[in-house]
Design a protein around this motif. Structure first.
Motif, PDB file in Angstrom:
ATOM      1  N   ILE A 228      51.783 -23.342  89.837  1.00 35.20           N
ATOM      2  CA  ILE A 228      53.285 -23.269  89.336  1.00 35.20           C
ATOM      3  C   ILE A 228      53.259 -24.671  88.823  1.00 35.20           C
ATOM      4  N   PHE A 229      53.579 -24.926  87.398  1.00 30.02           N
ATOM      5  CA  PHE A 229      53.606 -26.514  86.896  1.00 30.02           C
ATOM      6  C   PHE A 229      55.111 -26.990  87.005  1.00 30.02           C
ATOM      7  N   ASP A 230      55.251 -28.196  87.328  1.00 28.70           N
ATOM      8  CA  ASP A 230      56.474 -28.783  87.457  1.00 28.70           C
ATOM      9  C   ASP A 230      57.415 -28.778  86.007  1.00 28.70           C
ATOM     10  N   LEU A 231      58.186 -27.609  85.981  1.00 29.62           N
ATOM     11  CA  LEU A 231      58.642 -27.573  84.790  1.00 29.62           C
ATOM     12  C   LEU A 231      60.516 -27.396  85.219  1.00 29.62           C
ATOM     13  N   ASP A 232      61.213 -28.115  83.868  1.00 29.28           N
ATOM     14  CA  ASP A 232      62.660 -28.057  84.073  1.00 29.28           C
ATOM     15  C   ASP A 232      63.174 -26.485  84.084  1.00 29.28           C
ATOM     16  N   VAL A 233      62.379 -25.425  83.451  1.00 31.75           N
ATOM     17  CA  VAL A 233      62.872 -24.338  83.445  1.00 31.75           C
ATOM     18  C   VAL A 233      63.398 -23.747  84.788  1.00 31.75           C
ATOM     19  N   TYR A 234      62.695 -24.164  85.965  1.00 31.26           N
ATOM     20  CA  TYR A 234      63.004 -23.648  87.223  1.00 31.26           C
ATOM     21  C   TYR A 234      64.282 -23.876  87.677  1.00 31.26           C
ATOM     22  N   LYS A 235      64.580 -25.370  87.466  1.00 34.95           N
ATOM     23  CA  LYS A 235      65.973 -25.892  87.800  1.00 34.95           C
ATOM     24  C   LYS A 235      67.012 -25.083  87.043  1.00 34.95           C
ATOM     25  N   LEU A 236      66.701 -25.048  85.647  1.00 35.18           N
ATOM     26  CA  LEU A 236      67.569 -24.446  84.622  1.00 35.18           C
ATOM     27  C   LEU A 236      67.915 -22.815  85.216  1.00 35.18           C
ATOM     28  N   GLY A 237      66.979 -22.207  85.847  1.00 40.66           N
ATOM     29  CA  GLY A 237      67.057 -20.834  86.154  1.00 40.66           C
ATOM     30  C   GLY A 237      67.993 -20.996  87.558  1.00 40.66           C
ATOM     31  N   HIS A 238      67.723 -21.905  88.445  1.00 43.40           N
ATOM     32  CA  HIS A 238      68.838 -21.801  89.568  1.00 43.40           C
ATOM     33  C   HIS A 238      70.192 -22.275  89.074  1.00 43.40           C
ATOM     34  N   SER A 239      70.218 -23.222  88.159  1.00 43.70           N
ATOM     35  CA  SER A 239      71.748 -23.589  87.839  1.00 43.70           C
ATOM     36  C   SER A 239      72.329 -22.210  87.017  1.00 43.70           C
ATOM     37  N   LEU A 240      71.458 -21.645  86.498  1.00 50.54           N
ATOM     38  CA  LEU A 240      72.307 -20.217  85.840  1.00 50.54           C
ATOM     39  C   LEU A 240      72.223 -18.984  86.406  1.00 50.54           C
ATOM     40  N   SER A 241      71.452 -19.062  87.853  1.00 47.64           N
ATOM     41  CA  SER A 241      71.519 -18.018  88.634  1.00 47.64           C
ATOM     42  C   SER A 241      70.523 -16.878  87.766  1.00 47.64           C
ATOM     43  N   GLN A 242      69.509 -17.127  87.313  1.00 47.46           N
ATOM     44  CA  GLN A 242      68.701 -16.459  86.512  1.00 47.46           C
ATOM     45  C   GLN A 242      67.260 -16.615  87.128  1.00 47.46           C
ATOM     46  N   PRO A 243      66.220 -15.661  87.155  1.00 45.18           N
ATOM     47  CA  PRO A 243      65.106 -15.846  87.256  1.00 45.18           C
ATOM     48  C   PRO A 243      64.336 -16.503  85.983  1.00 45.18           C
ATOM     49  N   ALA A 244      63.454 -17.609  86.303  1.00 46.12           N
ATOM     50  CA  ALA A 244      63.045 -18.420  85.241  1.00 46.12           C
ATOM     51  C   ALA A 244      62.190 -17.721  84.000  1.00 46.12           C
ATOM     52  N   HIS A 245      61.564 -16.518  84.464  1.00 42.51           N
ATOM     53  CA  HIS A 245      60.860 -15.975  83.612  1.00 42.51           C
ATOM     54  C   HIS A 245      61.879 -15.338  82.503  1.00 42.51           C
ATOM     55  N   ARG A 246      62.940 -15.141  82.649  1.00 44.60           N
ATOM     56  CA  ARG A 246      64.000 -14.553  81.717  1.00 44.60           C
ATOM     57  C   ARG A 246      64.257 -15.722  80.571  1.00 44.60           C
ATOM     58  N   LEU A 247      64.191 -16.949  80.774  1.00 45.90           N
ATOM     59  CA  LEU A 247      64.454 -18.001  80.011  1.00 45.90           C
ATOM     60  C   LEU A 247      63.390 -18.435  79.353  1.00 45.90           C
ATOM     61  N   GLU A 248      61.896 -18.227  79.504  1.00 44.07           N
ATOM     62  CA  GLU A 248      61.036 -18.632  78.858  1.00 44.07           C
ATOM     63  C   GLU A 248      59.629 -17.856  78.950  1.00 44.07           C
ATOM     64  N   TYR A 249      59.521 -17.392  77.797  1.00 44.09           N
ATOM     65  CA  TYR A 249      58.451 -16.598  77.423  1.00 44.09           C
ATOM     66  C   TYR A 249      57.318 -17.190  76.606  1.00 44.09           C
ATOM     67  N   GLN A 250      57.765 -18.286  75.714  1.00 47.07           N
ATOM     68  CA  GLN A 250      56.783 -18.970  74.889  1.00 47.07           C
ATOM     69  C   GLN A 250      56.944 -20.401  75.090  1.00 47.07           C
ATOM     70  N   THR A 251      56.305 -21.345  74.782  1.00 43.56           N
ATOM     71  CA  THR A 251      56.470 -22.631  74.922  1.00 43.56           C
ATOM     72  C   THR A 251      55.375 -23.140  73.879  1.00 43.56           C
ATOM     73  N   ASP A 252      55.569 -24.494  73.475  1.00 40.58           N
ATOM     74  CA  ASP A 252      54.840 -25.250  72.770  1.00 40.58           C
ATOM     75  C   ASP A 252      53.998 -26.525  73.667  1.00 40.58           C
ATOM     76  N   ARG A 253      54.136 -26.138  74.914  1.00 43.25           N
ATOM     77  CA  ARG A 253      53.926 -27.242  75.831  1.00 43.25           C
ATOM     78  C   ARG A 253      52.480 -26.959  76.129  1.00 43.25           C
ATOM     79  N   ARG A 254      51.605 -27.677  76.749  1.00 38.88           N
ATOM     80  CA  ARG A 254      50.413 -27.518  77.219  1.00 38.88           C
ATOM     81  C   ARG A 254      50.353 -26.765  78.394  1.00 38.88           C
ATOM     82  N   THR A 255      51.437 -26.809  79.090  1.00 40.42           N
ATOM     83  CA  THR A 255      51.288 -25.902  80.311  1.00 40.42           C
ATOM     84  C   THR A 255      51.936 -24.323  79.933  1.00 40.42           C
ATOM     85  N   PRO A 256      51.548 -23.240  80.681  1.00 42.54           N
ATOM     86  CA  PRO A 256      52.294 -21.899  80.436  1.00 42.54           C
ATOM     87  C   PRO A 256      53.513 -21.902  80.567  1.00 42.54           C
ATOM     88  N   PRO A 257      53.994 -20.915  79.860  1.00 42.43           N
ATOM     89  CA  PRO A 257      55.641 -20.589  79.994  1.00 42.43           C
ATOM     90  C   PRO A 257      55.837 -19.906  81.301  1.00 42.43           C
TER      91      PRO A 257
END
Length: 290
Positions: free
Chosen positions: A229-258
């Motif tokens: 599991i990479f150090d991504l802001d989307v996990y913090k965003l998911g917590h703040s929105l009460s949503q599992p992180a996978h619902r927020l990020e299916y694609q990315t341009d980063r080197r790390t996987p979504p």
């Protein structure tokens, strides 16, 4: 019913975050999922998701045997995530620790309670735990019948804490084999991975220790999960929105996987028999509110 636990004897490793994310992903895959918040000190998993029904009781009443399991609505809350239920942690004064220490069946109580028909309808039970070596973590470990997922950040002090905290705890539970209770395999999940040399060195060190079996002189099953599991802001965003992180990020341009790919891969590693269900989540891409 698969019972897994998310463990560490060190706080701040990301146990609650990924107990919640894995639970949400399993629920979106159509699996009846129960998340149990076993961290009485910092009950983060209890408030990760919004509730559409909040039960009047929680972990305290469950373990103190004051809830009627024939009326599961007394202690099982329903989240706004379909298929995902929750037992909240409600022991702010840490009374359970003392009670379970002195109860004859204390360490086995959660294991025994999960055999009740009230829980038989669940496919997966995921138990979040406190980041400390305690009787409550022992209780969680003995209730686990599938895998104990040990969270480790890729830094040397965290690797050392795993070796001097989690491994001795498991060694202390080995006598329960005499009662026919096998310890669950420990599967190490590297959290907050990055591409720094320090992270790579720590990962190499723990992998070498596990591969060579030098972590213990006893027969304790420990292995590395391939998923990281990479150090991504989307996990913090998911917590703040009460949503599992996978619902927020299916694609990315980063080197790390979504996030969706990482949680999918983790779920497939832990529960390969449901890989087809997990693949459908990536295909359908259920969304959360941003």
């Amino acid at each position: 019913m698969h019972v897994i636990s998310i463990i560490s004897t060190k706080g701040g490793e990301g146990k609650s975050t990924h107990a919640a994310n894995l639970s949400g992903f399993c629920a979106d895959a159509g699996l009846r999922t129960l998340l149990i918040d076993g961290d009485y000190a910092q009950p983060t998993a209890s408030s990760y998701y919004h509730l559409q029904y909040e039960a009047p009781y929680g972990l305290y009443e469950l373990l103190m045997l004051t809830a009627d399991l024939n009326q599961p609505q007394q202690l099982i809350s329903q989240t706004t995530i379909a298929n995902l239920d929750l037992i909240i942690s409600n022991d702010p004064h840490e009374q359970l620790k003392t009670a379970m220490m002195h109860a004859p069946d204390g360490r086995l109580r959660l294991r025994n309670l999960l055999q009740h028909p009230a829980f038989s309808g669940y496919d997966v039970v995921i138990i979040d735990s406190q980041g400390a070596r305690s009787i409550m973590l022992e209780l969680v470990m003995l209730a686990t019948n599938h895998s104990a997922v040990a969270m480790i950040k890729p830094v040397v002090p965290d690797v050392r804490e795993f070796l001097r905290g989690t491994i001795p705890l498991m060694e202390g539970l080995l006598p329960y084999k005499g009662f026919g209770i096998a310890l669950p395999p420990v599967r190490i999940l590297v959290n907050c991975m990055d591409y720094t040399n320090l992270a790579k060195e720590a990962l190499t060190a723990i992998t070498k220790i596990i591969d060579e079996g030098t972590y213990s002189s006893t027969d304790i099953p420990v292995s590395m999960l391939a998923t990281q599991i990479f150090d991504l802001d989307v996990y913090k965003l998911g917590h703040s929105l009460s949503q599992p992180a996978h619902r927020l990020e299916y694609q990315t341009d980063r080197r790390t996987p979504p996030a969706a790919q990482s949680i999918h891969d983790l779920a497939c590693e832990l529960f390969p028999e449901w890989t087809a269900r997990f693949d459908v989540v990536l295909q359908n891409q259920p969304k959360g509110d941003k």
